[in-house]
Scaffold this active site. Structure first.
Site, PDB file in Angstrom:
ATOM      1  N   SER A   9       0.754  -1.225  -0.074  1.00 13.29           N
ATOM      2  CA  SER A   9      -0.141   0.178  -0.147  1.00 13.29           C
ATOM      3  C   SER A   9       0.820   1.366  -0.073  1.00 13.29           C
ATOM      4  O   SER A   9       1.625   1.362   0.923  1.00 13.29           O
ATOM      5  CB  SER A   9      -1.059   0.083   1.228  1.00 13.29           C
ATOM      6  OG  SER A   9      -1.267   1.412   1.384  1.00 13.29           O
ATOM      7  N   HIS A  34      -1.186  -1.236  -4.196  1.00  9.64           N
ATOM      8  CA  HIS A  34      -2.555  -0.931  -3.688  1.00  9.64           C
ATOM      9  C   HIS A  34      -2.530   0.348  -3.329  1.00  9.64           C
ATOM     10  O   HIS A  34      -1.812   0.973  -2.687  1.00  9.64           O
ATOM     11  CB  HIS A  34      -2.774  -1.767  -2.356  1.00  9.64           C
ATOM     12  CG  HIS A  34      -3.728  -1.713  -1.558  1.00  9.64           C
ATOM     13  ND1 HIS A  34      -4.946  -2.518  -1.807  1.00  9.64           N
ATOM     14  CD2 HIS A  34      -4.314  -0.905  -0.654  1.00  9.64           C
ATOM     15  CE1 HIS A  34      -5.966  -1.939  -1.080  1.00  9.64           C
ATOM     16  NE2 HIS A  34      -5.374  -0.940  -0.257  1.00  9.64           N
ATOM     17  N   ASP A  36      -4.670   3.650  -2.141  1.00  8.27           N
ATOM     18  CA  ASP A  36      -5.667   3.853  -1.275  1.00  8.27           C
ATOM     19  C   ASP A  36      -6.415   5.375  -1.663  1.00  8.27           C
ATOM     20  O   ASP A  36      -5.660   6.406  -1.274  1.00  8.27           O
ATOM     21  CB  ASP A  36      -5.309   4.012   0.250  1.00  8.27           C
ATOM     22  CG  ASP A  36      -5.035   2.592   0.728  1.00  8.27           C
ATOM     23  OD1 ASP A  36      -6.096   1.799   0.754  1.00  8.27           O
ATOM     24  OD2 ASP A  36      -4.061   2.155   1.301  1.00  8.27           O
ATOM     25  N   MET A  38      -9.014   8.151  -0.722  1.00  9.74           N
ATOM     26  CA  MET A  38      -9.741   8.582   0.668  1.00  9.74           C
ATOM     27  C   MET A  38     -10.312   9.898   0.327  1.00  9.74           C
ATOM     28  O   MET A  38      -9.338  10.679  -0.123  1.00  9.74           O
ATOM     29  CB  MET A  38      -9.027   8.611   1.849  1.00  9.74           C
ATOM     30  CG  MET A  38      -8.190   7.099   2.266  1.00  9.74           C
ATOM     31  SD  MET A  38      -7.333   7.285   3.734  1.00  9.74           S
ATOM     32  CE  MET A  38      -6.603   5.939   3.975  1.00  9.74           C
ATOM     33  N   HIS A  75      -8.170   1.066  -4.146  1.00 14.04           N
ATOM     34  CA  HIS A  75      -9.165   0.743  -2.793  1.00 14.04           C
ATOM     35  C   HIS A  75      -9.860   2.091  -2.765  1.00 14.04           C
ATOM     36  O   HIS A  75      -9.238   3.067  -2.130  1.00 14.04           O
ATOM     37  CB  HIS A  75      -8.195   0.425  -1.672  1.00 14.04           C
ATOM     38  CG  HIS A  75      -9.007   0.168  -0.528  1.00 14.04           C
ATOM     39  ND1 HIS A  75      -8.565  -0.109   0.795  1.00 14.04           N
ATOM     40  CD2 HIS A  75     -10.304   0.030  -0.309  1.00 14.04           C
ATOM     41  CE1 HIS A  75      -9.586  -0.215   1.708  1.00 14.04           C
ATOM     42  NE2 HIS A  75     -10.652  -0.235   1.234  1.00 14.04           N
ATOM     43  N   MET A  77     -11.907   4.312  -1.107  1.00  8.23           N
ATOM     44  CA  MET A  77     -12.623   4.457   0.307  1.00  8.23           C
ATOM     45  C   MET A  77     -13.408   6.000   0.200  1.00  8.23           C
ATOM     46  O   MET A  77     -12.936   6.849   0.695  1.00  8.23           O
ATOM     47  CB  MET A  77     -11.584   4.814   1.601  1.00  8.23           C
ATOM     48  CG  MET A  77     -11.048   3.173   1.859  1.00  8.23           C
ATOM     49  SD  MET A  77      -9.709   3.180   2.995  1.00  8.23           S
ATOM     50  CE  MET A  77      -8.333   3.269   1.558  1.00  8.23           C
ATOM     51  N   MET A 168     -11.641  -6.054   5.260  1.00 10.19           N
ATOM     52  CA  MET A 168     -10.708  -4.981   6.053  1.00 10.19           C
ATOM     53  C   MET A 168     -10.428  -5.585   7.274  1.00 10.19           C
ATOM     54  O   MET A 168     -11.244  -5.986   7.991  1.00 10.19           O
ATOM     55  CB  MET A 168     -11.380  -3.808   6.295  1.00 10.19           C
ATOM     56  CG  MET A 168     -11.395  -3.037   5.044  1.00 10.19           C
ATOM     57  SD  MET A 168      -9.992  -2.555   4.223  1.00 10.19           S
ATOM     58  CE  MET A 168      -9.278  -1.655   5.446  1.00 10.19           C
ATOM     59  N   ASP A 202      -6.396  -6.371   4.204  1.00 12.53           N
ATOM     60  CA  ASP A 202      -5.926  -5.077   4.304  1.00 12.53           C
ATOM     61  C   ASP A 202      -5.981  -4.509   5.708  1.00 12.53           C
ATOM     62  O   ASP A 202      -6.908  -4.325   6.148  1.00 12.53           O
ATOM     63  CB  ASP A 202      -6.583  -4.206   2.985  1.00 12.53           C
ATOM     64  CG  ASP A 202      -6.106  -2.756   3.011  1.00 12.53           C
ATOM     65  OD1 ASP A 202      -4.878  -2.416   3.549  1.00 12.53           O
ATOM     66  OD2 ASP A 202      -6.563  -1.966   2.387  1.00 12.53           O
TER      67      ASP A 202
HETATM   68  C1  DX5 Z   1      -6.284   1.538   5.517  1.00 13.16           C
HETATM   69  C2  DX5 Z   1      -5.907   1.393   4.300  1.00 13.16           C
HETATM   70  C3  DX5 Z   1      -4.641   0.442   4.028  1.00 13.16           C
HETATM   71  C4  DX5 Z   1      -3.307   0.986   4.746  1.00 13.16           C
HETATM   72  C5  DX5 Z   1      -2.735  -0.390   5.370  1.00 13.16           C
HETATM   73  O1  DX5 Z   1      -7.302   2.428   5.513  1.00 13.16           O
HETATM   74  O2  DX5 Z   1      -6.713   0.628   3.402  1.00 13.16           O
HETATM   75  O3  DX5 Z   1      -4.203  -0.088   2.622  1.00 13.16           O
HETATM   76  O4  DX5 Z   1      -2.405   1.503   3.975  1.00 13.16           O
HETATM   77  O5  DX5 Z   1      -1.494   0.111   6.000  1.00 13.16           O
HETATM   78  P1  DX5 Z   1      -0.792  -0.850   7.080  1.00 13.16           P
HETATM   79  O6  DX5 Z   1      -0.482  -2.106   6.360  1.00 13.16           O
HETATM   80  O7  DX5 Z   1       0.219  -0.011   7.520  1.00 13.16           O
HETATM   81  O8  DX5 Z   1      -1.892  -1.347   8.040  1.00 13.16           O
HETATM   82 ZN    ZN Z   2      -6.220  -0.187   1.526  1.00 12.16          ZN
END
Ligand code: DX5
Ligand code: ZN
Length: 246
Positions: A9, A34, A36, A38, A75, A77, A168, A202
């Site tokens: 990620s 990956h 993310d 948001m 991903h 969010m 998750m 994840d």
């Molecule tokens: C959290 C993200 C993850 C995050 C995971 O909302 O969706 O992808 O980056 O980070 P680690 O591996 O540090 O928990």
């Molecule tokens: Zn993620």
């Protein structure tokens, strides 16, 4: 289970050097990236949108087929998953993974923009993602029971079925949180029913937690802080892969 897929990620990468971070992690042995996304609305944090994805896409070779090396696993969010499908396709997203919770609750009233968001069922959204030339994934937050997925996964219409489920293992929003082992029964139930499906975990994955996740049946492993915080990221990627394949 299908083969192990390691998807660092980039949330934990240096955002000032994101292009390089992406190409480095792929050359260190990662399969996917990956990414993310948001929106500060679905989760209490913001990252970046399609323009940044467009720029970093050019630093990584395109996958030669579905799920190949270099797949951009986005991903989403975000509160309005349908709204960004076309932009992310254009930006180079290969796998558009939306949240079940956002799909079922997204109405114009909820929308940050206050307009234009059609209420859409997960199956309609999956069909729309496919029509736009991407693979579709569906993610569930820790408080969402896995049972909501059966109807979606058992849909006889192929175009309306996702290729991947993301369970998750932290509350979405931030990297570096502790792994929630109590989410693993969901993974186990999914793997029992769907031996060939891509099942992604994840949140909080590391050399310490990978064995439990792999044992439950996860094959797509996201790791942010464990990879980007490591002295030798290549070694961590290798260990994660070995744990899934053993
Ligand atoms: C959290 C993200 C993850 C995050 C995971 O909302 O969706 O992808 O980056 O980070 P680690 O591996 O540090 O928990
Ligand atoms: Zn993620």
């Amino acid at each position: 289970s299908p083969p192990a897929i390691i998807a660092p990620s980039i949330l934990s990468a240096d955002f000032a050097e994101l292009g390089k971070a992406c190409s480095d992690t792929i050359s260190q042995g990662a399969d996917w990236l990956h990414v993310d996304i948001m929106d500060g609305h679905f989760v209490p944090n913001m990252t970046f949108g399609a323009p940044v994805v467009t720029k970093i896409r050019s630093h990584v070779d395109r996958p030669s087929g579905a799920y190949g090396k270099g797949t951009f696993d986005c991903h989403m969010m975000i509160a309005e998953p349908k709204r960004w499908v076309k932009d992310f396709k254009k930006a180079g997203c290969d796998l558009y993974c939306f949240h079940y919770e956002a799909a079922i609750s997204s109405t114009a009233a909820d929308s940050p923009s206050g307009t234009s968001n059609e209420k859409t069922s997960p199956k309609e959204l999956i069909r729309f993602i496919h029509e736009n030339g991407m693979q579709a994934g569906i993610a569930i937050k820790p408080k969402t029971p896995v049972d909501v997925l059966w109807e979606i996964l058992d849909n006889p219409v192929k175009e309306e079925r996702p290729h991947m489920v993301l369970v998750m293992t932290v509350e979405p929003g931030f990297g570096g949180q502790s792994f929630m082992a109590d989410q693993l029964p969901k993974v186990r139930a999914l793997r029992q029913k769907y031996p060939d499906m891509q099942i992604e975990v994840d949140g909080g994955l590391s050399e310490k937690t990978i064995d439990q996740a792999a044992d439950a049946g996860a094959n797509v492993i996201v790791a942010g802080s464990a990879v980007f915080g490591a002295k030798d990221p290549g070694e961590v990627i290798k260990k994660l892969r070995e744990a899934v394949e053993s």
